[in-house]
Design a protein around this motif. Structure first.
Motif, PDB file in Angstrom:
ATOM      1  N   LYS A  57      25.182  45.630 -24.147  1.00 39.09           N
ATOM      2  CA  LYS A  57      24.966  44.833 -25.361  1.00 39.09           C
ATOM      3  C   LYS A  57      25.568  45.588 -26.545  1.00 39.09           C
ATOM      4  O   LYS A  57      24.868  46.137 -27.397  1.00 39.09           O
ATOM      5  N   ASP A  90      21.844  36.545 -27.208  1.00 40.52           N
ATOM      6  CA  ASP A  90      22.149  37.351 -28.400  1.00 40.52           C
ATOM      7  C   ASP A  90      23.650  37.579 -28.550  1.00 40.52           C
ATOM      8  O   ASP A  90      24.216  37.411 -29.629  1.00 40.52           O
ATOM      9  N   ALA A 118      13.649  35.123 -27.488  1.00 37.50           N
ATOM     10  CA  ALA A 118      14.972  35.646 -27.801  1.00 37.50           C
ATOM     11  C   ALA A 118      15.986  34.578 -28.206  1.00 37.50           C
ATOM     12  O   ALA A 118      16.833  34.810 -29.074  1.00 37.50           O
ATOM     13  N   LYS A 123      18.596  34.742 -34.732  1.00 42.71           N
ATOM     14  CA  LYS A 123      18.998  36.147 -34.831  1.00 42.71           C
ATOM     15  C   LYS A 123      19.903  36.480 -33.657  1.00 42.71           C
ATOM     16  O   LYS A 123      19.565  36.204 -32.503  1.00 42.71           O
ATOM     17  N   ASN A 124      21.050  37.087 -33.944  1.00 37.93           N
ATOM     18  CA  ASN A 124      21.990  37.478 -32.895  1.00 37.93           C
ATOM     19  C   ASN A 124      22.470  38.883 -33.207  1.00 37.93           C
ATOM     20  O   ASN A 124      22.601  39.252 -34.378  1.00 37.93           O
ATOM     21  N   ASN A 133      19.910  46.157 -31.782  1.00 41.77           N
ATOM     22  CA  ASN A 133      20.362  45.089 -32.691  1.00 41.77           C
ATOM     23  C   ASN A 133      20.720  45.598 -34.084  1.00 41.77           C
ATOM     24  O   ASN A 133      20.360  45.001 -35.097  1.00 41.77           O
ATOM     25  N   GLY A 136      24.468  42.543 -36.450  1.00 40.82           N
ATOM     26  CA  GLY A 136      24.173  41.167 -36.059  1.00 40.82           C
ATOM     27  C   GLY A 136      24.248  40.181 -37.208  1.00 40.82           C
ATOM     28  O   GLY A 136      24.666  40.520 -38.316  1.00 40.82           O
TER      29      GLY A 136
END
Length: 329
Positions: A57, A90, A118, A123-124, A133, A136
């Motif tokens: 990620k 995400d 999620a 929210k990403n 995170n 983002g």
């Protein structure tokens, strides 16, 4: 605009939903490789398959996805469809927000955690240097389509991960906390599918808690901060111990209750334990290590942490707190 989830009872309903949402646009799916192996036949679209993990990620994965979209000559009229758990949704949402200054995105969450938390709220982001995170955007999906059948392949640990977030939502709401725990306790993904009506009712109730708050405060300037309940501790625990998000949230809920000196602390601890969720800080880390990780938290403002505490179930508040004053464990 906040999009509410649609709950499809059958795969035919899901296919119809996605076809309607595409509305003639080119749809490219960003799908987790495990989901593609189990359920890929239900998504007959162009696909970019990724390996969804906290390790992946990252901006490197984002860059690789953008390069693949360019190779596919995806223009600004494309609709990206994120299919998978929270990591996949995400990443897909973040790419949609920045590719060619923004393209449409829809989500099909396939884990309990993604269905109740999620994938909801816009929210990403991706991780940076192991911190959660850190890079983002806020970008709402055009739609979220949920289907209980996807829960059938979830291992027990993934069910518990999602359950921790559901219980967080019900602590905020002040309703369904014990009832949700009693229903989900020890159930496998297959069993949840067998009792799909009750399962989806609890999922919808938990999702609604988040969606109603986000509708009031999309960009987290006030009330949305309540949704960070347990997460200051959770993100520090994930960074320093590598335990799963749900396990970390469960411990974080206990810490939030202790910091709020809540008379419901014992009830929260016993309920989490009954669901197989941890309630104590792992011995492989220390308070000083956790506080160091918290110092990088996105909720730090002017040297203080916007700590969400539990006064009672249903009575949650945000308290700016110096790191030295946070009770760990």
């Amino acid at each position: 605009m906040i999009r509410f989830s649609e709950y499809c009872e059958t795969t035919d309903e899901l296919a119809k939903c996605l076809k309607e949402k595409a509305a003639g646009r080119r749809m490219i799916a960003v799908i987790d490789h495990n989901v593609d192996a189990h359920w890929g036949q239900f998504f007959p679209f162009e696909k970019i398959v990724i390996e969804a993990s906290e390790r992946n990620k990252t901006m490197e994965t984002v860059n690789a996805l953008i390069e693949q979209l360019m190779e596919l000559h995806a223009d600004r009229g494309v609709l990206l469809l994120g299919i998978g758990g929270g990591i996949t949704t995400d990443i897909c949402g973040f790419v949609a927000a920045i590719y060619k200054r923004g393209v449409a995105v829809g989500l099909v969450p396939t884990t309990l955690l993604a269905m109740v938390d999620a994938a909801i709220g816009g929210k990403n982001g991706v991780n940076m240097q192991g911190y959660k995170n850190m890079v983002g955007t806020f970008r709402q999906p055009e739609f979220i389509c949920c289907h209980p059948k996807f829960l059938a392949t979830l291992p027990q640990k993934e069910v518990r991960n999602g359950l921790a977030e559901m219980l967080k939502s019900f602590i905020i709401k002040g309703k369904h906390f014990v009832a949700c725990a009693e229903f989900f306790r020890a159930k496998t993904g297959v069993e949840l599918c067998t009792e799909a009506e009750t399962t989806m009712r609890f999922i919808q109730e938990a999702a609604n808690v988040k969606m109603e708050i986000v509708a009031e405060d999309e960009c987290e300037q006030g009330k949305r901060r309540l949704l960070n309940l347990g997460h200051t501790f959770a993100h520090a625990l994930e960074h320093s111990t590598g335990i799963s998000h749900g396990e970390a949230v469960a411990i974080g809920l206990v810490c939030a209750a202790k910091n709020g000196k809540s008379p419901d602390t014992e009830l929260i601890v016993n309920t989490l334990k009954s669901c197989g969720l941890p309630t104590e800080i792992p011995q492989i880390t220390t308070p000083s290590v956790l506080l160091k990780a918290m110092s990088q938290d996105k909720k730090m403002v002017e040297g203080k942490c916007l700590l969400v505490i539990i006064r009672r179930i249903g009575d949650i508040s945000v308290r700016p707190t110096a790191l030295k004053d946070i009770v760990i464990g």
